[in-house]
Design an enzyme around this catalytic site. Structure first.
Site, PDB file in Angstrom:
ATOM      1  N   HIS A 147       0.851  -1.198   0.000  1.00 10.42           N
ATOM      2  CA  HIS A 147       0.000   0.000   0.000  1.00 10.42           C
ATOM      3  C   HIS A 147       0.878   1.236   0.000  1.00 10.42           C
ATOM      4  O   HIS A 147       1.943   1.244   0.632  1.00 10.42           O
ATOM      5  CB  HIS A 147      -0.921   0.023   1.231  1.00 10.42           C
ATOM      6  CG  HIS A 147      -2.061   0.971   1.065  1.00 10.42           C
ATOM      7  ND1 HIS A 147      -1.954   2.304   1.345  1.00 10.42           N
ATOM      8  CD2 HIS A 147      -3.308   0.764   0.600  1.00 10.42           C
ATOM      9  CE1 HIS A 147      -3.106   2.897   1.070  1.00 10.42           C
ATOM     10  NE2 HIS A 147      -3.946   1.996   0.614  1.00 10.42           N
ATOM     11  N   ASP A 190      -7.884  -5.417   0.076  1.00 15.98           N
ATOM     12  CA  ASP A 190      -8.396  -6.266  -1.001  1.00 15.98           C
ATOM     13  C   ASP A 190      -7.978  -7.718  -0.886  1.00 15.98           C
ATOM     14  O   ASP A 190      -8.468  -8.568  -1.627  1.00 15.98           O
ATOM     15  CB  ASP A 190      -7.926  -5.720  -2.361  1.00 15.98           C
ATOM     16  CG  ASP A 190      -8.621  -4.428  -2.707  1.00 15.98           C
ATOM     17  OD1 ASP A 190      -9.805  -4.313  -2.367  1.00 15.98           O
ATOM     18  OD2 ASP A 190      -7.989  -3.541  -3.293  1.00 15.98           O
TER      19      ASP A 190
HETATM   20  N1  CMC Z   1       4.228  -7.568  -4.860  1.00 13.19           N
HETATM   21  C1  CMC Z   1       5.572  -7.521  -5.051  1.00 13.19           C
HETATM   22  N2  CMC Z   1       6.314  -6.399  -4.920  1.00 13.19           N
HETATM   23  C2  CMC Z   1       5.670  -5.272  -4.589  1.00 13.19           C
HETATM   24  C3  CMC Z   1       4.283  -5.245  -4.363  1.00 13.19           C
HETATM   25  C4  CMC Z   1       3.553  -6.444  -4.510  1.00 13.19           C
HETATM   26  N3  CMC Z   1       2.229  -6.464  -4.324  1.00 13.19           N
HETATM   27  N4  CMC Z   1       3.902  -3.984  -4.055  1.00 13.19           N
HETATM   28  C5  CMC Z   1       5.020  -3.243  -4.078  1.00 13.19           C
HETATM   29  N5  CMC Z   1       6.085  -4.020  -4.396  1.00 13.19           N
HETATM   30  C6  CMC Z   1       7.498  -3.596  -4.465  1.00 13.19           C
HETATM   31  C7  CMC Z   1       7.753  -2.829  -5.759  1.00 13.19           C
HETATM   32  O1  CMC Z   1       8.194  -3.694  -6.797  1.00 13.19           O
HETATM   33  C8  CMC Z   1       8.819  -1.851  -5.326  1.00 13.19           C
HETATM   34  O2  CMC Z   1      10.048  -2.528  -5.300  1.00 13.19           O
HETATM   35  P1  CMC Z   1      11.426  -1.706  -5.619  1.00 13.19           P
HETATM   36  O3  CMC Z   1      11.502  -0.619  -4.601  1.00 13.19           O
HETATM   37  O4  CMC Z   1      12.497  -2.733  -5.487  1.00 13.19           O
HETATM   38  O5  CMC Z   1      11.271  -1.192  -7.023  1.00 13.19           O
HETATM   39  C9  CMC Z   1       8.446  -1.531  -3.873  1.00 13.19           C
HETATM   40  O6  CMC Z   1       7.713  -2.677  -3.408  1.00 13.19           O
HETATM   41  C10 CMC Z   1       7.586  -0.284  -3.737  1.00 13.19           C
HETATM   42  O7  CMC Z   1       6.462  -0.439  -4.593  1.00 13.19           O
HETATM   43  P2  CMC Z   1       5.779   0.756  -5.361  1.00 13.19           P
HETATM   44  O8  CMC Z   1       5.028   0.225  -6.543  1.00 13.19           O
HETATM   45  O9  CMC Z   1       6.757   1.838  -5.608  1.00 13.19           O
HETATM   46  O10 CMC Z   1       4.751   1.250  -4.251  1.00 13.19           O
HETATM   47  P3  CMC Z   1       3.493   2.130  -4.501  1.00 13.19           P
HETATM   48  O11 CMC Z   1       3.200   2.800  -3.232  1.00 13.19           O
HETATM   49  O12 CMC Z   1       3.679   3.000  -5.700  1.00 13.19           O
HETATM   50  O13 CMC Z   1       2.342   1.072  -4.883  1.00 13.19           O
HETATM   51  C11 CMC Z   1       0.565  -0.446  -4.730  1.00 13.19           C
HETATM   52  C12 CMC Z   1       1.351   0.665  -4.016  1.00 13.19           C
HETATM   53  C13 CMC Z   1      -0.674  -0.769  -3.903  1.00 13.19           C
HETATM   54  C14 CMC Z   1       0.089   0.065  -6.111  1.00 13.19           C
HETATM   55  C15 CMC Z   1       1.459  -1.702  -4.884  1.00 13.19           C
HETATM   56  O14 CMC Z   1       1.857  -2.158  -3.614  1.00 13.19           O
HETATM   57  C16 CMC Z   1       0.774  -2.813  -5.673  1.00 13.19           C
HETATM   58  O15 CMC Z   1       0.802  -2.817  -6.906  1.00 13.19           O
HETATM   59  N6  CMC Z   1       0.095  -3.777  -4.959  1.00 13.19           N
HETATM   60  C17 CMC Z   1      -0.641  -4.820  -5.625  1.00 13.19           C
HETATM   61  C18 CMC Z   1      -2.005  -4.292  -6.061  1.00 13.19           C
HETATM   62  C19 CMC Z   1      -2.937  -4.075  -4.895  1.00 13.19           C
HETATM   63  O16 CMC Z   1      -3.078  -4.922  -4.030  1.00 13.19           O
HETATM   64  N7  CMC Z   1      -3.643  -2.928  -4.902  1.00 13.19           N
HETATM   65  C20 CMC Z   1      -4.641  -2.590  -3.881  1.00 13.19           C
HETATM   66  C21 CMC Z   1      -4.195  -1.443  -3.045  1.00 13.19           C
HETATM   67  S1  CMC Z   1      -5.196  -1.223  -1.562  1.00 13.19           S
HETATM   68  C22 CMC Z   1      -6.802  -0.866  -2.073  1.00 13.19           C
HETATM   69  C23 CMC Z   1      -6.937   0.250  -3.026  1.00 13.19           C
HETATM   70  O17 CMC Z   1      -6.222   1.252  -2.992  1.00 13.19           O
HETATM   71  O18 CMC Z   1      -7.824   0.166  -3.846  1.00 13.19           O
END
Ligand code: CMC
Length: 444
Positions: A313, A370
């Site tokens: 998140h 989720d």
């Molecule tokens: N699985 C594997 N690696 C992950 C994941 C994951 N679910 N989420 C983040 N990472 C890694 C990402 O690859 C990155 O690694 P590095 O720093 O080495 O490049 C690091 O963690 C930071 O990730 P980010 O994408 O920069 O973080 P963000 O804050 O931009 O993204 C997120 C947040 C929710 C989009 C992301 O965690 C994700 O894609 N999660 C899976 C989708 C998901 O479950 N979404 C629902 C979110 S909660 C409800 C809502 O908002 O609707």
């Protein structure tokens, strides 16, 4: 210290300017850099808005480090335990919990507004039989302004409240109609004698010969309670992608139905509300606990686009308090329905292994709202492609609350970010035949 500032020094020109730090009730200060382009001739660069407060808001507070979520100051755990969804919607919209009379009047208004225009109902006939329910939801909500012209003066606070109540009232009706169209069943009209959640379940699952909720009003109250809980937990989450989209659309003066349709579109993606559907797809793909290590390895591999859906998140870096509540409710609902769900067992195995893995520990990746919500929806017989629609029904309360808050500002500025341009510098036009790759052109 009320008058703290942030000193910014341009190392090229040596110019220094102080910018005021704005202090909220709780949480990090925000530096007001609106004068930066004028003072120093540069913009801030923040793709993904990681460090940007886009507005002031009194609605929802999140402390991501400590896993705290407050709606109008009230902890989510207390609201989830004691409230009905419409009570929380009222709180988000109006700032205070309703007293008994206010809640009764609000519930009546929401019920009265649940019905949709007959021509709007016919709209569904135009959709392909296997259309995704989200595609119908976004289209039909976007068309609401074509049906409800009255009370559409966004400068009038009474009109704005009517639009907000219409959206909250009609969303379950449109959502259920989307589902029924996708399975070829006739539309079920809303019932004003039922609660918000009961009415939705009845519109979803009634057979023409038999109401889902019968004359004796029978439906397992525990399942209604579980749905109510999920709606409350999804009702708002401050400036998430879909709410920011609603605000951005609203900042142009667009009508509220168009703004909420824009929010639904933003919610649909798997990084946001689409994650609940993606979690179930992922669990089905993993298949058994034996395969969990392989999928965890895939999620850690930067060359593989696969991510653990329902994990991570932007704001929560410890745990998502909504996930904690939902996880417990999963156990209760499955026990109640006497359904053992192998996907729930698989989800627990996946969670355990991920939480003990250095990659997930270091990056502070925890199950989010989720990860487990789909297990409950599944136990309620909600089909997987309706999961994001369920999220949209609940989040409508938050979207309209934010739209109302923004529209109450005396002169809300149009949302208009800038960019760091990295395209070609100025160059002159070349006629066809003289461009890169053109060979000698023979006109004879
Ligand atoms: N699985 C594997 N690696 C992950 C994941 C994951 N679910 N989420 C983040 N990472 C890694 C990402 O690859 C990155 O690694 P590095 O720093 O080495 O490049 C690091 O963690 C930071 O990730 P980010 O994408 O920069 O973080 P963000 O804050 O931009 O993204 C997120 C947040 C929710 C989009 C992301 O965690 C994700 O894609 N999660 C899976 C989708 C998901 O479950 N979404 C629902 C979110 S909660 C409800 C809502 O908002 O609707």
């Amino acid at each position: 210290m009320a008058n703290d500032t942030l000193l910014v020094r341009h190392t090229g020109t040596g110019r220094e300017v102080e910018y005021p730090l704005l202090r909220g009730t709780m949480g990090a200060d925000s530096v007001d850099i609106r004068a930066l382009p004028r003072d120093l001739g540069c913009f801030t660069y923040d793709p993904g808005f990681i460090a940007t407060s886009s507005c002031k808001s009194k609605i929802t507070y999140i402390d991501g480090e400590n896993g705290i979520l407050l709606y109008r100051g009230y902890p989510i755990e207390q609201l989830a335990e004691h409230c009905e969804f419409t009570e929380v919607a009222y709180l988000l919209m109006n700032g205070e919990l309703p007293n008994q009379t206010e809640l009764r009047d609000f519930n009546e208004e929401i019920s009265d507004r649940a019905i949709i225009h007959e021509s709007l109902r016919k709209f569904f006939d135009g959709f392909h039989y296997d259309a995704h329910p989200m595609s119908m939801l976004v289209g039909v909500v976007g068309s609401l302004s074509a049906f409800y012209h009255s009370e559409l003066n966004i400068k009038d606070s009474t009109h704005r409240k009517v639009c907000a109540a219409r959206l909250i009232g009609k969303m379950p009706t449109i959502a259920a109609a989307s589902y029924r169209h996708s399975v070829g069943r006739p539309f079920v009209y809303p019932r004003i004698d039922l609660s918000y959640c009961e009415n939705f379940l009845n519109m979803m699952f009634s057979r023409s010969s038999q109401n889902y909720i019968d004359q004796d009003h029978y439906i397992d109250p525990y399942l209604v309670k579980a749905l109510n809980l999920l709606f409350i937990l999804h009702a708002d989450h401050e400036q998430n992608a879909s709410t920011s989209t609603v605000r951005l659309a609203g900042s142009t003066g667009a009508n509220p139905y168009a703004c909420i349709a824009a929010g639904i579109a933003a919610l649909w993606g798997p990084a946001h509300g689409g994650a609940n559907e993606a979690v179930l797809t992922m669990l089905a793909q993993i298949g058994s606990a034996d395969n969990v290590p392989k999928f965890i390895a895939k999620a850690k591999d930067h060359d593989d686009p696969f991510r653990l859906m329902g994990f991570g998140h932007r704001v929560y870096k410890n745990f998502d308090p909504r996930a904690t509540i939902i996880r417990k409710t999963c156990h209760d609902v499955l026990a109640r329905t006497q359904k053992s769900d192998p996907l729930f067992d698989l989800a627990l195995a996946l969670e355990e292994q991920a939480l003990n893995d250095d990659y997930f520990i270091e990056k502070k990746l925890y199950p989010n709202v989720d990860f487990y919500s789909g297990i409950i929806y599944k136990a309620l017989n909600i089909p997987v492609d309706m999961f994001t629609v369920m999220f949209a029904i609940a989040r409508t309360a938050g979207w309209v609350a934010h739209w109302l808050e923004m529209m109450e500002e005396p002169a809300p500025p149009i949302g208009r970010p800038r960019q760091l341009y990295i395209g070609p510098a100025r160059r002159d036009f070349l006629p066809k035949g003289q461009r890169s790759g053109d060979t000698h052109v023979c006109n004879g």
